[in-house]
Enzyme design. Structure first.
Site, PDB file in Angstrom:
ATOM      1  N   GLY A  42      20.525  -8.831  28.358  1.00  0.00           N
ATOM      2  CA  GLY A  42      19.761  -7.603  28.184  1.00  0.00           C
ATOM      3  C   GLY A  42      18.650  -7.772  27.189  1.00  0.00           C
ATOM      4  O   GLY A  42      18.412  -8.867  26.690  1.00  0.00           O
ATOM      5  N   GLU A  58      14.105  -8.776  31.932  1.00  0.00           N
ATOM      6  CA  GLU A  58      15.041  -9.367  30.971  1.00  0.00           C
ATOM      7  C   GLU A  58      16.067 -10.276  31.657  1.00  0.00           C
ATOM      8  O   GLU A  58      16.424 -11.322  31.119  1.00  0.00           O
ATOM      9  CB  GLU A  58      15.765  -8.275  30.176  1.00  0.00           C
ATOM     10  CG  GLU A  58      14.914  -7.653  29.086  1.00  0.00           C
ATOM     11  CD  GLU A  58      14.671  -8.580  27.897  1.00  0.00           C
ATOM     12  OE1 GLU A  58      15.341  -9.628  27.760  1.00  0.00           O
ATOM     13  OE2 GLU A  58      13.796  -8.241  27.073  1.00  0.00           O
ATOM     14  N   GLU A  62      16.396 -14.189  30.640  1.00  0.00           N
ATOM     15  CA  GLU A  62      17.596 -14.734  29.992  1.00  0.00           C
ATOM     16  C   GLU A  62      18.444 -15.614  30.902  1.00  0.00           C
ATOM     17  O   GLU A  62      19.141 -16.488  30.424  1.00  0.00           O
ATOM     18  CB  GLU A  62      18.453 -13.600  29.426  1.00  0.00           C
ATOM     19  CG  GLU A  62      17.752 -12.906  28.276  1.00  0.00           C
ATOM     20  CD  GLU A  62      18.670 -12.084  27.411  1.00  0.00           C
ATOM     21  OE1 GLU A  62      19.802 -11.793  27.817  1.00  0.00           O
ATOM     22  OE2 GLU A  62      18.243 -11.738  26.295  1.00  0.00           O
ATOM     23  N   PRO A  79      25.591   5.168  17.533  1.00  0.00           N
ATOM     24  CA  PRO A  79      24.680   4.622  16.519  1.00  0.00           C
ATOM     25  C   PRO A  79      25.182   3.316  15.897  1.00  0.00           C
ATOM     26  O   PRO A  79      24.391   2.546  15.349  1.00  0.00           O
ATOM     27  CB  PRO A  79      24.614   5.729  15.463  1.00  0.00           C
ATOM     28  CG  PRO A  79      25.006   6.976  16.182  1.00  0.00           C
ATOM     29  CD  PRO A  79      25.973   6.553  17.249  1.00  0.00           C
ATOM     30  N   GLU A 108      23.167 -20.284  26.155  1.00  0.00           N
ATOM     31  CA  GLU A 108      23.885 -20.802  27.310  1.00  0.00           C
ATOM     32  C   GLU A 108      24.213 -19.632  28.226  1.00  0.00           C
ATOM     33  O   GLU A 108      24.350 -18.500  27.778  1.00  0.00           O
ATOM     34  CB  GLU A 108      25.188 -21.446  26.822  1.00  0.00           C
ATOM     35  CG  GLU A 108      25.715 -22.542  27.718  1.00  0.00           C
ATOM     36  CD  GLU A 108      26.992 -23.168  27.147  1.00  0.00           C
ATOM     37  OE1 GLU A 108      27.861 -23.520  27.950  1.00  0.00           O
ATOM     38  OE2 GLU A 108      27.104 -23.266  25.904  1.00  0.00           O
TER      39      GLU A 108
END
Length: 136
Positions: A42, A58, A62, A79, A108
């Protein structure tokens, strides 16, 4: 005075399929940067970008995978979910084919069968997110 709001992130539970459409498992990354550990791939939404576009970008950055968004899993906004700062994550379930390769801030990339997810090694609230995914 500037407006202060939480950071907006996207996370993708990538279900990896082979060419016979059999589920191989889900893709997790080993993070390069703190907090280190396993995570759902993410990242942050850029200004001017939809959350769906951010997710597709993303996931490619990644894992090198082109993903198809299947559905929204949920919005995670505690939060305290990210030790760095208040982050709201919009989490999607996706589908992909091919071989994942780590790039960007992933050290990885690993594929785990659903029954072999190492919940104790996951960072942030990703253990809760994956349990929510498995419950549905």
């Amino acid at each position: 005075m500037g407006i202060k709001t939480p950071f907006v992130a996207v996370d993708g539970i990538i279900q990896l399929f082979d060419d016979k459409d059999d589920l191989q498992g889900i893709v997790l990354i080993e993070r390069k940067n703190p907090p280190v550990g396993l995570a759902i791939p993410g990242g942050f939404v850029d200004i001017g970008e939809t959350v769906e576009d951010a997710l597709i970008r993303e996931m490619k950055e990644e894992t090198s995978l082109d993903v198809e968004i299947i559905r929204l899993l949920g919005v995670y906004s505690d939060p305290n979910r990210d030790p760095r700062f208040h982050t709201v994550s919009i989490t999607f379930v996706c589908k992909a084919y091919g071989t994942p390769k780590a790039s960007s801030d992933a050290k990885e990339v690993k594929v785990f069968k659903l029954e072999e997810i190492p919940f104790d090694k996951l960072v942030f609230d990703h253990s809760k997110i994956l349990k929510d995914f498995l419950m549905r």
